[in-house]
Scaffold this active site. Structure first.
Site, short mmCIF file in Angstrom:
data_model
loop_
_atom_site.label_atom_id
_atom_site.label_comp_id
_atom_site.label_asym_id
_atom_site.label_seq_id
_atom_site.Cartn_x
_atom_site.Cartn_y
_atom_site.Cartn_z
N GLY A 34 0.79 -1.21 0.00
CA GLY A 34 0.00 0.00 0.00
C GLY A 34 0.83 1.27 0.00
CB THR B 33 10.90 -9.79 -11.80
OG1 THR B 33 11.92 -9.54 -12.77
CG2 THR B 33 10.32 -11.17 -12.00
CG ASN C 44 -5.01 3.98 9.71
OD1 ASN C 44 -5.35 4.98 9.08
ND2 ASN C 44 -3.98 4.00 10.55
CB CYS D 45 3.17 2.18 9.82
SG CYS D 45 2.04 1.04 8.99
CD GLN E 9 -6.72 -0.74 7.96
OE1 GLN E 9 -7.40 -1.75 8.17
NE2 GLN E 9 -5.48 -0.63 8.39
CG HIS F 208 -0.26 -6.55 5.18
ND1 HIS F 208 -0.37 -6.22 6.52
CD2 HIS F 208 0.14 -5.43 4.56
CE1 HIS F 208 -0.03 -4.96 6.69
NE2 HIS F 208 0.28 -4.46 5.51
#
Length: 397
Positions: A78, A251, A165, A334, A193, A215
């Site tokens: 994100g 990649t 969040n 975070c 979220q 996630h």
């Protein structure tokens, strides 16, 4: 031999446990990769197998948010998707001679938006960054945004998250997009979220760009996406190869992308988490009448509750709950393990003490009612010890 106490995980907004469906999709990719390198850019047979995994995930994610597969750009998460949206749109406009001069971000954005906004204000000549205020319930102030749009001059980019969040407050994105259309502004939303916790309709919302994170929805770490409308130009922030339609070089992480796709597909399965959350909040207020449920008056994500109590410290509460066997958080996860006053609550007009007292309980599909009964009891006992005022007797019903 010492045994670990079974922990109750109540931090799904920080990171949701990996879904069995996502793990199975990743295992299928890794089993294939054991016999051949899965590079989705290669034209040989193994490359085509990898491309099929990526294409399937792209379709699953597009279907989950009512977008088209070609509109999905895979990223590492994100935060990267947010960077691509903000800086990518601003740089692309400059290259076409239509320089962005205004950037509006809401006061409650995640740090991956706020940090970029500050950086862009310092590094992009002629760009003015303004903060959209929010109400006491943590919802974007549409009247203030209307004034900002009327007074603004030049091209404008707006970033307003779909759901916060920390508080879970759902933002009036359709109205933001409608207002933006009147002034030719571009709208980005961080919906990290929201996936799996509310219905998402990219096409109906009217926004130009949308950030998703695997996630947060039960997929793996290291995968995200930016959904982009066809008429939006973006300058790639990762350069080198032509992956993702030349919009994001590198990649593809095929296993993580496959897990993301499976999680997105599962996100369309309804789960009634609001009932458990509301029962928990009712019992919290019964046991601790002075407790505060932040953004209780606003539409919220069905799984999120941000609670506080005057005089308590969030970090101490998190540690006490951890010792009692419950994983909760002090807002966003975070900050390298550091707990700091919530900028979200500060923007809602709360005092520094109140902003420092809030902890977040976020639940998920495997959370049991009994888990929340025990949590309320543990938290009420902690409050009683901490403030030396007996909590109201009784347990959750």
């Amino acid at each position: 031999m010492m045994t670990m106490r079974a922990r109750v995980y109540l931090d799904w907004n920080g990171s949701a446990p990996l879904l069995p469906e996502a793990k199975a999709a990743m295992d299928a990719v890794l089993a294939e990769a054991a016999s051949s390198g899965l590079n989705a850019s290669a034209v040989h047979g193994a490359g085509r197998v990898a491309r099929r995994f990526v294409d399937e995930a792209r379709s699953q994610i597009a279907k989950a948010v009512n977008a088209r597969p070609a509109q999905v750009i895979f990223t590492s998460g994100g935060s990267e998707a947010n960077a691509l949206a903000l800086r990518g749109a601003i740089e692309a406009a400059a290259m076409e001679g239509q320089r962005m001069t205004r950037l509006f971000v809401s006061a409650i954005e995640h740090d991956s938006i706020g940090g970029w906004a500050s950086h862009l204000a310092e590094t992009v000549p002629g760009l003015r960054v303004d903060v959209i205020p929010v109400t006491r319930d943590g919802v974007v102030d549409l009247d203030a945004l209307a004034v900002m749009l009327r007074e603004g001059k030049g091209r404008t980019l707006i970033s307003v998250m779909q759901a916060n969040n920390e508080t879970g407050a759902i933002q009036p994105l359709s109205r933001v997009a409608g207002m933006a259309r009147e002034y030719g502004a571009i709208v980005h939303t961080d919906a990290a979220q929201a996936l799996g916790r509310m219905d998402i309709d990219f096409a109906a919302l009217g926004v130009h760009m949308m950030t998703l994170s695997a996630h947060k929805a039960g997929g793996p770490h290291g995968a995200g996406a930016l959904i982009v409308r066809d008429d939006v130009k973006l300058a790639p922030q990762m350069r080198g190869g032509g992956q993702e339609g030349f919009r994001r070089a590198g990649t593809e992480n095929v296993a993580a992308i496959a897990g993301f796709g499976a999680a997105a597909a599962y996100s369309r399965t309804p789960h009634d988490m609001a009932t458990f959350r509301d029962e928990m909040e009712t019992e919290i207020l019964a046991r601790v009448p002075d407790a505060i449920i932040h953004s209780k008056g606003a539409p919220r994500l069905c799984n999120t509750s941000l609670i506080g109590h005057a005089g308590l410290d969030a970090e101490t509460q998190v540690m006490a709950m951890d010792l009692a066997g419950f994983c909760v958080s002090a807002g966003a996860a975070c900050s390298s393990g550091k707990v700091k006053p919530s900028h979200v609550l500060a923007s809602m007009g709360l005092s520094a003490d109140a902003a420092r007292s809030a902890i977040r309980i976020s639940i998920g599909r495997t959370t049991a009612r009994a888990d929340l009964v025990r949590f309320v009891d543990a938290w009420a006992q902690h409050v009683a010890r901490a403030v030396r005022v007996p909590a109201v007797a009784g347990g959750a019903r």
